[in-house]
Design an enzyme around this catalytic site. Structure first.
Site, PDB file in Angstrom:
ATOM      1  N   LYS A  83      -6.948  -9.593  -8.890  1.00  0.00           N
ATOM      2  CA  LYS A  83      -8.121  -9.706  -8.020  1.00  0.00           C
ATOM      3  C   LYS A  83      -9.180  -8.672  -8.367  1.00  0.00           C
ATOM      4  O   LYS A  83      -8.841  -7.543  -8.726  1.00  0.00           O
ATOM      5  CB  LYS A  83      -7.680  -9.454  -6.565  1.00  0.00           C
ATOM      6  CG  LYS A  83      -7.862 -10.655  -5.663  1.00  0.00           C
ATOM      7  CD  LYS A  83      -7.337 -10.371  -4.276  1.00  0.00           C
ATOM      8  CE  LYS A  83      -8.455 -10.107  -3.304  1.00  0.00           C
ATOM      9  NZ  LYS A  83      -8.036 -10.149  -1.905  1.00  0.00           N
TER      10      LYS A  83
ATOM     11  N   LYS B 173     -11.965  -2.941  -5.481  1.00  0.00           N
ATOM     12  CA  LYS B 173     -12.628  -1.633  -5.446  1.00  0.00           C
ATOM     13  C   LYS B 173     -11.739  -0.558  -6.041  1.00  0.00           C
ATOM     14  O   LYS B 173     -12.215   0.485  -6.462  1.00  0.00           O
ATOM     15  CB  LYS B 173     -12.898  -1.168  -4.012  1.00  0.00           C
ATOM     16  CG  LYS B 173     -13.352  -2.190  -3.029  1.00  0.00           C
ATOM     17  CD  LYS B 173     -13.645  -1.495  -1.702  1.00  0.00           C
ATOM     18  CE  LYS B 173     -13.686  -2.497  -0.576  1.00  0.00           C
ATOM     19  NZ  LYS B 173     -14.314  -2.041   0.623  1.00  0.00           N
TER      20      LYS B 173
ATOM     21  N   LYS C  98       0.824  -1.221   0.000  1.00  0.00           N
ATOM     22  CA  LYS C  98       0.000   0.000   0.000  1.00  0.00           C
ATOM     23  C   LYS C  98       0.849   1.258   0.000  1.00  0.00           C
ATOM     24  O   LYS C  98       0.460   2.264  -0.585  1.00  0.00           O
ATOM     25  CB  LYS C  98      -0.944   0.017   1.211  1.00  0.00           C
ATOM     26  CG  LYS C  98      -2.109  -0.933   1.075  1.00  0.00           C
ATOM     27  CD  LYS C  98      -3.261  -0.503   1.974  1.00  0.00           C
ATOM     28  CE  LYS C  98      -4.405  -1.489   1.907  1.00  0.00           C
ATOM     29  NZ  LYS C  98      -5.452  -1.219   2.900  1.00  0.00           N
TER      30      LYS C  98
END
Ligand code: TRP
Length: 335
Positions: free
Chosen positions: A197, A200, A114
């Protein structure tokens, strides 16, 4: 008091909940209610570890809560609330900041992903994110934590924190929480690229089916989903090396609650246009009641707020004695 083992889980209010979240997490949470005392949180404090638009954060918090309810989480037997309403999470997280070691956090792969290349500019909240997650779970002495494979390392950290706290303060206060791995979460892939994957954060909305999508949009997304030129195989082995075909068959199996092998047998040799039509129908039939209920609930934010407030009051009551024990063990004077 319930004698069932206690579950804690949560999802972040960032962007829309999608099919991967539903098949991989929320549907499972609904089922776990039969055997566990369940606490399901919308983790808004985790969301602000990266920049959020304030109005969008509030909207998404209500929307994610609505998705839990629409999918079948029962807010009268289970507890549904947003993290920021229960101060025990942030309080215990601070204490855990003082228990966890820098070396432990340095090993967290999700932080590295991240934070990316610009690590120096990541928030310190993003760095201690796993300590807050440990606090979420341990404030309720929850023993079971349904999560996707990607969160397993964070649960291991929560166990390390629980163990070190107990040892350092000579108490037996925290149980060591167990991950309940939700395998499906990892297997629902992007509709555009079967090796990534469903997420969002993917810039292309066509890559995912959101729980807020209309039937027309679901149909359009499935029609446009990437495939390969071959027909469907007649054995599961025949899917190997075919990421997009595997993904669509996996999604069908998830929605139908069947084994991949049964789906392969049913569509052996079919071309994708036939299969996609069946998948579209199944997706619409399965999701329509949930999306409809979500729309009904999000139209009434006062109702959602009432559910979250009530859940928070019950969560506070469960966490209060745990925090009191923690303060006592550490030697902090509180009332
Ligand atoms: N980190 C989890 C995720 O991104 C969300 C989360 C926060 C969570 N606190 C939790 C999950 C506690 C389980 C238990 O998916």
């Amino acid at each position: 008091m319930s004698t069932k083992p206690r579950i804690f889980s949560g999802a972040q209010p960032t962007g829309n909940l999608h099919l991967g979240n539903y098949l991989g997490a929320v549907r499972n949470w609904v089922r776990l209610q039969a055997d566990y005392e369940c606490i399901y949180c919308v983790v808004d404090l985790h969301a602000i570890t990266v920049a959020q638009d304030p109005a969008e954060l509030s909207r998404a918090t209500r929307e994610v809560a609505a998705a839990y309810l629409a999918a079948g989480v029962d807010a009268t037997t289970s507890i549904v609330f947003n993290q920021a309403r229960v101060a025990a999470h942030a309080e215990l997280a601070w204490i855990f900041n003082c228990v966890a070691r820098l070396g432990w956090l340095n090993r967290m792969t999700q932080f590295k992903e991240k934070a990316g290349k610009n690590r120096e500019n990541a928030s310190t909240g993003l760095y201690v994110y796993p300590n807050l997650m440990a606090a979420d779970i341990l404030a309720y002495r929850a023993t079971h934590v349904p999560v996707g494979e990607d969160q397993k390392q964070h649960i291991e950290l929560a166990r390390d924190i629980a163990q070190k706290f107990n040892k350092d303060f000579g108490v037996d206060l925290f149980p060591l929480p167990e991950p309940v791995i939700q395998a499906e979460a990892a297997r629902v892939m992007s509709l555009r690229d079967g090796t990534k994957k469903m997420s969002k954060s993917d810039p292309s909305d066509m890559s995912r089916i959101n729980l807020t999508d209309s039937p027309d949009l679901i149909a359009q997304k499935i029609r446009r989903a990437t495939t390969d030129p071959l027909p469907l195989p007649d054995t599961v082995e025949g899917l190997s090396g075919r990421a997009e075909a595997t993904n669509l068959v996996t999604i069908y199996a998830g929605l139908a609650d069947q084994e991949v092998a049964d789906v392969v047998a049913k569509f052996a040799g079919a071309n994708f246009s036939t299969f996609k039509e069946a998948l579209t129908q199944l997706a619409i039939d399965t999701l329509a009641p949930i999306t409809g209920e979500m729309r009904r609930l999000t139209a009434d934010p006062g109702y959602i707020d009432g559910v979250l407030r009530d859940g928070a009051a019950r969560a506070r009551a469960l966490a209060a004695p745990v925090l009191a024990d923690v303060h006592k063990a550490v030697g902090l004077l509180t009332d």
